[in-house]
Design an enzyme around this catalytic site. Structure first.
Site, PDB file in Angstrom:
ATOM      1  N   GLN A  68     -54.602  44.100 -31.545  1.00 56.34           N
ATOM      2  CA  GLN A  68     -53.942  44.538 -30.318  1.00 56.34           C
ATOM      3  C   GLN A  68     -52.990  45.705 -30.519  1.00 56.34           C
ATOM      4  OE1 GLN A  68     -53.024  41.715 -27.005  1.00 56.34           O
ATOM      5  NE2 GLN A  68     -50.950  42.013 -27.701  1.00 56.34           N
ATOM      6  N   LYS A 107     -38.992  45.838 -30.808  1.00 60.09           N
ATOM      7  CA  LYS A 107     -40.370  46.232 -30.517  1.00 60.09           C
ATOM      8  C   LYS A 107     -40.430  46.581 -29.037  1.00 60.09           C
ATOM      9  CE  LYS A 107     -45.026  44.277 -30.348  1.00 60.09           C
ATOM     10  NZ  LYS A 107     -45.814  43.045 -30.492  1.00 60.09           N
ATOM     11  N   LYS A 167     -38.756  37.177 -26.770  1.00 54.85           N
ATOM     12  CA  LYS A 167     -39.068  37.728 -25.448  1.00 54.85           C
ATOM     13  C   LYS A 167     -38.311  36.918 -24.401  1.00 54.85           C
ATOM     14  CE  LYS A 167     -43.727  39.410 -26.557  1.00 54.85           C
ATOM     15  NZ  LYS A 167     -45.190  39.129 -26.424  1.00 54.85           N
ATOM     16  N   GLU A 170     -48.735  50.140 -23.340  1.00 53.15           N
ATOM     17  CA  GLU A 170     -47.441  50.318 -23.992  1.00 53.15           C
ATOM     18  C   GLU A 170     -47.246  51.721 -24.554  1.00 53.15           C
ATOM     19  OE1 GLU A 170     -47.014  47.076 -26.705  1.00 53.15           O
ATOM     20  OE2 GLU A 170     -47.200  45.576 -25.125  1.00 53.15           O
ATOM     21  N   ARG A 197     -42.363  43.439 -22.978  1.00 50.84           N
ATOM     22  CA  ARG A 197     -43.671  42.937 -22.569  1.00 50.84           C
ATOM     23  C   ARG A 197     -44.522  44.138 -22.149  1.00 50.84           C
ATOM     24  NH1 ARG A 197     -43.831  37.212 -22.382  1.00 50.84           N
ATOM     25  NH2 ARG A 197     -46.020  37.667 -22.781  1.00 50.84           N
TER      26      ARG A 197
END
Length: 428
Positions: free
Chosen positions: A163, A389, A338, A205, A367
């Site tokens: 991913q 991240k 998260k 992203e 996210r």
């Protein structure tokens, strides 16, 4: 003067064009705090519930008007009159009001929006930046960014199984230098991909999403880009992967469709990772095994846990109870944090504290569906997480977080800390 006088929610759009929730909390002093809630593409089974309307006539069923109504009609009246500085009390009140393990009554999106807006209002009320309000006087460490520059899996419509392929500018001496290094590699990668005739469109992203020949070719073009930008892989720049392997797991096997041997057992998948780690400077692997494959997680931790940061995302879903189980079983050595996986700021801080006490590293994460909200940047500094991240070096929803960290670094001035490679303190 920090008494809550009103709580108001509205439906807005996230970076993928899907509805999400924005909440405003007003205080007696006239101060207002505003927060927007993100949404994931690949989600863990045990995440707190994101409440959607299911009305096919609006936003393909993805509307959040039910969550909006839950804030405006139910939560608001319970919180009016409470002190915004009582974060734990407010979060506890909402949890009691919901009454379910996964926040399925009110929706984690409704609860989180309020929780974060309360913290922002309280910070404004006491005259502190959010990171300092949450973290206190010792909140001064800027995180090493984990930058997603090449996308596959659920984050892109291409033939790459893994991913996320990420770079970590661990050789930098400051956050601003790390950001510059990352941006330079990002632009070099675009040039490398163009030179090979690949598409340079980006995924959710902000990372490139070309149709490469194999998963390993993704690492090869990134290595080429690092060199092209004038840096040394393994010294200046380290690599990281998010495999999101729960998406690849079926009937006890893993399926990487673009490998020569697509079907793999847990042991064969770990062999695959070990081969990559031996060939490339990979320092971190997120969700290397499926969330329900605890036996596989134990195996990968035993084999690679001293060499590689093994991050549990879908595995732990920012849940203290599940994290404690993982710690007791010796699986993983890091947790992805998260906010919307668990649903309140208080529970998020509890998970971070639990991880740190066990010697697990913490990575504060966005996210795939984000907004202009920059709370997670402040959170990373507040808890001295060491790593963040938050996507690639393009798309405003990603860059907004990086820019907020630049502001914080500037504000902290000489007191700012940046550990670079030393954030991997549990690897020897």
């Amino acid at each position: 003067m920090s008494e809550i006088t009103d709580v108001y929610a509205r439906e807005i759009l996230d970076s993928r064009g899907n509805p999400t929730l924005e909440v405003e909390v007003f205080l007696e002093s006239g101060v207002m705090g505003r927060a927007a809630v993100p949404s994931g593409a690949s989600t863990g089974e045990r995440e707190a519930l994101e409440l959607r309307d299911g009305d096919a006539s609006r936003y393909l069923g993805k509307g959040v008007l039910k969550a909006v109504d839950n804030v405006n009609d139910i939560i608001a009246e319970q919180l009016i009159g409470m002190e915004a500085t009582d974060q734990v009390g407010i979060d506890r009140r909402m949890l009691e009001l919901d009454g379910t393990e996964y926040k399925s009554t009110l929706g984690a999106n409704a609860i989180l929006g309020v929780s974060l807006a309360v913290a922002k209002a309280a910070a404004e009320e006491v005259g502190l930046p959010l990171y300092q309000y949450i973290g206190g006087c010792n909140a001064r460490e800027l995180p090493l960014p984990m930058m997603n520059i090449l996308n596959g899996g659920a984050h892109a419509d291409n033939n790459v199984d893994i991913q996320e392929f990420m770079i970590m500018p661990a050789g930098a001496r400051s956050f601003s230098e790390a950001l510059r290094m990352g941006a330079e590699v990002f632009h070099a990668l675009k040039s490398v991909l163009k030179g090979k005739g690949y598409n340079t469109a980006v995924g959710d992203e902000g990372g490139f999403a070309p149709n490469l020949k194999s998963n390993e070719e993704a690492l090869e073009v990134i290595m080429e880009a690092i060199a092209k930008a004038g840096y040394k892989a393994g010294e200046d720049i380290l690599l990281a992967l998010d495999v999101a392997s729960s998406e690849l797991f079926k009937d006890g096997k893993y399926f990487l469709e673009n490998e020569a041997k697509p079907e793999k057992t847990a042991d064969e998948l770990i062999d695959f990772y070990e081969n990559l780690v031996n060939k490339y400077p990979i320092i971190s692997i997120e969700d290397g095994m499926a969330e329900n494959d605890w036996e596989g997680w134990k195996k990968i931790t035993d084999r690679l846990g001293k060499r590689v940061q093994l991050v549990g995302d879908d595995l732990f879903v920012t849940n203290t109870k599940i994290l404690k189980e993982g710690i007791s079983k010796g699986v993983a050595n890091s947790i992805l944090i998260k906010l919307n996986q668990i649903g309140t700021l208080t529970e998020t801080l509890d998970a971070i504290e639990t991880a740190k006490r066990a010697g697990y590293t913490t990575v504060i994460s966005h996210r795939s569906g984000e907004t202009e909200d920059t709370t997670l940047a402040d959170l990373a500094v507040a808890v001295n997480a060491g790593q963040i991240k938050t996507g690639s070096l393009c798309r405003t929803d990603r860059v907004a977080k990086y820019n907020q960290l630049l502001r914080i670094e500037d504000e902290l001035d000489v007191t700012a800390q940046f550990r670079g490679k030393d954030v991997f303190y549990n690897l020897r």
